[in-house]
Design a protein around this motif. Structure first.
Motif, PDB file in Angstrom:
ATOM      1  N   GLU A 182       0.825  -1.203   0.000  1.00  0.00           N
ATOM      2  CA  GLU A 182       0.000   0.000   0.000  1.00  0.00           C
ATOM      3  C   GLU A 182       0.863   1.259   0.000  1.00  0.00           C
ATOM      4  N   LEU A 183       1.879   1.288   0.841  1.00  0.00           N
ATOM      5  CA  LEU A 183       2.723   2.485   0.920  1.00  0.00           C
ATOM      6  C   LEU A 183       3.566   2.666  -0.344  1.00  0.00           C
ATOM      7  N   LEU A 184       4.047   1.569  -0.931  1.00  0.00           N
ATOM      8  CA  LEU A 184       4.787   1.662  -2.192  1.00  0.00           C
ATOM      9  C   LEU A 184       3.880   2.191  -3.303  1.00  0.00           C
ATOM     10  N   SER A 185       2.620   1.737  -3.283  1.00  0.00           N
ATOM     11  CA  SER A 185       1.660   2.212  -4.276  1.00  0.00           C
ATOM     12  C   SER A 185       1.425   3.716  -4.129  1.00  0.00           C
ATOM     13  N   LEU A 186       1.250   4.169  -2.866  1.00  0.00           N
ATOM     14  CA  LEU A 186       1.041   5.599  -2.617  1.00  0.00           C
ATOM     15  C   LEU A 186       2.264   6.415  -3.040  1.00  0.00           C
ATOM     16  N   ALA A 187       3.451   5.798  -2.940  1.00  0.00           N
ATOM     17  CA  ALA A 187       4.687   6.490  -3.313  1.00  0.00           C
ATOM     18  C   ALA A 187       4.941   6.440  -4.817  1.00  0.00           C
ATOM     19  N   GLY A 188       4.092   5.712  -5.565  1.00  0.00           N
ATOM     20  CA  GLY A 188       4.230   5.648  -7.014  1.00  0.00           C
ATOM     21  C   GLY A 188       5.125   4.545  -7.529  1.00  0.00           C
ATOM     22  N   ASP A 189       5.623   3.664  -6.639  1.00  0.00           N
ATOM     23  CA  ASP A 189       6.483   2.554  -7.069  1.00  0.00           C
ATOM     24  C   ASP A 189       5.598   1.335  -7.312  1.00  0.00           C
ATOM     25  N   PHE A 190       4.902   1.320  -8.455  1.00  0.00           N
ATOM     26  CA  PHE A 190       3.895   0.307  -8.719  1.00  0.00           C
ATOM     27  C   PHE A 190       4.493  -1.090  -8.927  1.00  0.00           C
ATOM     28  N   ARG A 191       5.680  -1.147  -9.518  1.00  0.00           N
ATOM     29  CA  ARG A 191       6.301  -2.455  -9.756  1.00  0.00           C
ATOM     30  C   ARG A 191       6.600  -3.173  -8.428  1.00  0.00           C
ATOM     31  N   GLU A 192       7.263  -2.471  -7.500  1.00  0.00           N
ATOM     32  CA  GLU A 192       7.586  -3.078  -6.215  1.00  0.00           C
ATOM     33  C   GLU A 192       6.321  -3.333  -5.389  1.00  0.00           C
ATOM     34  N   ALA A 193       5.339  -2.433  -5.539  1.00  0.00           N
ATOM     35  CA  ALA A 193       4.074  -2.635  -4.838  1.00  0.00           C
ATOM     36  C   ALA A 193       3.406  -3.925  -5.300  1.00  0.00           C
ATOM     37  N   GLY A 194       3.449  -4.181  -6.611  1.00  0.00           N
ATOM     38  CA  GLY A 194       2.854  -5.414  -7.141  1.00  0.00           C
ATOM     39  C   GLY A 194       3.539  -6.648  -6.582  1.00  0.00           C
ATOM     40  N   LYS A 195       4.865  -6.591  -6.455  1.00  0.00           N
ATOM     41  CA  LYS A 195       5.596  -7.729  -5.880  1.00  0.00           C
ATOM     42  C   LYS A 195       5.179  -7.954  -4.426  1.00  0.00           C
ATOM     43  N   ALA A 196       5.021  -6.862  -3.670  1.00  0.00           N
ATOM     44  CA  ALA A 196       4.624  -6.986  -2.260  1.00  0.00           C
ATOM     45  C   ALA A 196       3.218  -7.544  -2.136  1.00  0.00           C
ATOM     46  N   TYR A 197       2.321  -7.121  -3.030  1.00  0.00           N
ATOM     47  CA  TYR A 197       0.958  -7.664  -3.014  1.00  0.00           C
ATOM     48  C   TYR A 197       0.972  -9.166  -3.318  1.00  0.00           C
ATOM     49  N   GLU A 198       1.853  -9.577  -4.207  1.00  0.00           N
ATOM     50  CA  GLU A 198       1.953 -11.003  -4.548  1.00  0.00           C
ATOM     51  C   GLU A 198       2.374 -11.819  -3.332  1.00  0.00           C
ATOM     52  N   ILE A 199       3.356 -11.309  -2.588  1.00  0.00           N
ATOM     53  CA  ILE A 199       3.804 -12.017  -1.378  1.00  0.00           C
ATOM     54  C   ILE A 199       2.686 -12.047  -0.343  1.00  0.00           C
ATOM     55  N   ALA A 200       2.006 -10.901  -0.147  1.00  0.00           N
ATOM     56  CA  ALA A 200       0.917 -10.829   0.827  1.00  0.00           C
ATOM     57  C   ALA A 200      -0.188 -11.813   0.473  1.00  0.00           C
ATOM     58  N   THR A 201      -0.521 -11.921  -0.802  1.00  0.00           N
ATOM     59  CA  THR A 201      -1.565 -12.844  -1.248  1.00  0.00           C
ATOM     60  C   THR A 201      -1.180 -14.282  -0.940  1.00  0.00           C
ATOM     61  N   GLY A 202       0.080 -14.610  -1.161  1.00  0.00           N
ATOM     62  CA  GLY A 202       0.538 -15.966  -0.895  1.00  0.00           C
ATOM     63  C   GLY A 202       0.509 -16.337   0.573  1.00  0.00           C
ATOM     64  N   LEU A 203       0.629 -15.351   1.461  1.00  0.00           N
ATOM     65  CA  LEU A 203       0.640 -15.607   2.894  1.00  0.00           C
ATOM     66  C   LEU A 203      -0.757 -15.617   3.511  1.00  0.00           C
ATOM     67  N   GLU A 204      -1.753 -15.076   2.804  1.00  0.00           N
ATOM     68  CA  GLU A 204      -3.103 -14.933   3.343  1.00  0.00           C
ATOM     69  C   GLU A 204      -3.891 -16.248   3.244  1.00  0.00           C
ATOM     70  N   THR A 205      -4.603 -16.588   4.316  1.00  0.00           N
ATOM     71  CA  THR A 205      -5.402 -17.814   4.323  1.00  0.00           C
ATOM     72  C   THR A 205      -6.893 -17.555   4.110  1.00  0.00           C
ATOM     73  N   ASP A 206      -7.348 -16.338   4.339  1.00  0.00           N
ATOM     74  CA  ASP A 206      -8.754 -15.989   4.147  1.00  0.00           C
ATOM     75  C   ASP A 206      -9.006 -15.735   2.661  1.00  0.00           C
ATOM     76  N   ALA A 207      -9.903 -16.505   2.051  1.00  0.00           N
ATOM     77  CA  ALA A 207     -10.130 -16.414   0.613  1.00  0.00           C
ATOM     78  C   ALA A 207     -10.606 -15.017   0.197  1.00  0.00           C
ATOM     79  N   ALA A 208     -11.471 -14.398   1.021  1.00  0.00           N
ATOM     80  CA  ALA A 208     -11.993 -13.074   0.677  1.00  0.00           C
ATOM     81  C   ALA A 208     -10.883 -12.027   0.701  1.00  0.00           C
ATOM     82  N   VAL A 209      -9.989 -12.123   1.676  1.00  0.00           N
ATOM     83  CA  VAL A 209      -8.866 -11.176   1.746  1.00  0.00           C
ATOM     84  C   VAL A 209      -7.910 -11.413   0.590  1.00  0.00           C
ATOM     85  N   ARG A 210      -7.704 -12.685   0.229  1.00  0.00           N
ATOM     86  CA  ARG A 210      -6.844 -12.983  -0.929  1.00  0.00           C
ATOM     87  C   ARG A 210      -7.391 -12.326  -2.201  1.00  0.00           C
ATOM     88  N   ARG A 211      -8.703 -12.440  -2.387  1.00  0.00           N
ATOM     89  CA  ARG A 211      -9.308 -11.829  -3.572  1.00  0.00           C
ATOM     90  C   ARG A 211      -9.141 -10.314  -3.553  1.00  0.00           C
TER      91      ARG A 211
END
Length: 414
Positions: free
Chosen positions: A373-402
């Motif tokens: 979220e903070l990388l996205s707000l700072a305009g670093d969309f590429r690194e933000a996308g990588k962080a979202y990918e890691i967060a998605t992989g760690l999340e167990t709640d299907a709704a939060v993953r979506r």
């Protein structure tokens, strides 16, 4: 007859809800044997379901249950007791019970039982389950499901904990002033642990966690009632109520996850928020400051958006900074970084995230979601996308993953 049986069951359920912990605490405090007290009370409830349809529900159901349970308890101990000294001890217990039952009232020893369950000699991981069973009457299978362990494992842990109370002679009492702070913290942590397990089910739809949060709140109310002079007890109850007030807004009509910043504040429970704020004000009347009062104040600041239409991130950042002086928790540090990012600028928040030196954050989903979220707000969309990918992989709640996947897709589109 069917109607009488239904009335008897309803009366027994009401007595269990209101008085189970008090009955167990009274019986166990005199023998240090929680397991035997629970067994005796279970026999009493079974007897009630047989007798009450025939004779009618007694005027004082709790007194009836205690009379039957203490007889079962004394019988159990008599079978185990050896020698004249043991018989004398049983006779004294019996006489004390008879005198108190004659007055149709008995003392409330629940607070002593709660402190016994959270004693330093009891493993921290079993304190919350033990309180849930001893005070609320949860069975081992239900507790095991809520805490995501097998029933056999949870049953063994509870049996060992109760044996520890008996063998170590752990007292059923409020600790002396010198040790009260540390012991009360253990009690509060146990209750909050139970709440957190229920809070992990946002919609209250999973049977293994259903009502666990509300039961923890019930325990919080009990603690405030029994310890009215403890600000941290009021702070914990305030914190839990503030969180629970937002439950309905955490999912939309389709069951999709809604983050706090996007929740419809009209779906928050206004009465619960008002009660939480009143408790926070009450907690502020006492000397000192503690973790739960600060955390409740943070949640109160978020709740203020319902009336002001904005979130005071500067105040929240200040409160998190204060909380960091009390705890070295990396979770608090992550939340502080996010608050600073919104209060000042994303770069400041990212710098604070980078400064957190704790390897556990590598496997902590909220850290990666915050970083994205903070990388996205700072305009670093590429690194933000990588962080979202890691967060998605760690999340167990299907709704939060979506939700995280949608955030990442939106970045890719940009």
């Amino acid at each position: 007859m069917a109607c009488a049986a239904e009335q008897a069951r309803a009366a027994a359920e009401a007595a269990a809800r209101q008085s189970y912990g008090r009955l167990v605490a009274y019986l166990a405090s005199r023998t240090r044997d929680v397991a035997s007290a629970e067994d005796a009370l279970a026999d009493a409830f079974a007897a009630a379901l047989v007798k009450w349809p025939e004779t009618g529900v007694p005027l004082h159901p709790e007194a009836w249950l205690l009379t039957v349970a203490r007889r079962r308890s004394i019988d159990q101990q008599r079978r185990r007791a050896a020698g004249e000294a043991g018989q004398d001890h049983l006779r004294l217990i019996g006489e004390e019970l008879e005198q108190e039952m004659a007055r149709e009232k008995f003392p409330d020893d629940r607070l002593g039982l709660i402190f016994a369950c959270a004693h330093p000699a009891i493993d921290p991981g079993v304190r919350a389950p033990l309180i849930l069973q001893a005070i609320l009457g949860f069975d081992a299978a239900t507790i095991a499901s809520a805490f995501l362990v097998s029933p056999a494992t949870m049953g063994q842990r509870l049996v060992r904990a109760k044996a520890r109370i008996r063998q170590a002679g752990i007292p059923f009492r409020i600790p002396e002033a010198a040790e009260l702070g540390e012991r009360l913290s253990a009690v509060l942590e146990a209750i909050y642990a139970a709440f957190a397990e229920g809070w992990a089910d946002p919609a209250g739809a999973e049977s293994r966690r259903r009502n666990l949060a509300s039961e923890a709140i019930w325990l919080g109310r009990l603690l405030v009632e029994l310890m009215p002079g403890e600000g941290e007890a009021a702070g914990l109850l305030s914190l839990m109520l503030h969180a629970e007030a937002r439950r309905a807004a955490r999912r939309d009509a389709a069951g999709e996850f809604v983050p706090l910043s996007e929740q419809d504040t009209l779906r928050w429970d206004a009465d619960m928020i008002a009660e939480a704020d009143a408790l926070l004000q009450r907690a502020g009347l006492f000397d000192g400051i503690g973790r739960y009062r600060i955390e409740a104040a943070i949640q109160s600041a978020h709740a203020a958006r319902r009336s002001t239409g904005r979130t005071d991130w500067a105040a929240i950042a200040t409160l998190y900074a204060g909380l960091m002086t009390l705890t070295a928790s990396p979770v608090v540090a992550v939340n502080h970084a996010v608050a600073v990012a919104y209060a000042v600028e994303p770069a400041r928040g990212l710098a604070l995230l980078d400064a957190i030196d704790d390897a556990r954050l590598d496997q902590y989903q909220p850290y990666w979601a915050a970083r994205a979220e903070l990388l996205s707000l700072a305009g670093d969309f590429r690194e933000a996308g990588k962080a979202y990918e890691i967060a998605t992989g760690l999340e167990t709640d299907a709704a939060v993953r979506r939700f995280l996947q949608r955030k990442r897709a939106a970045l890719a589109a940009r």
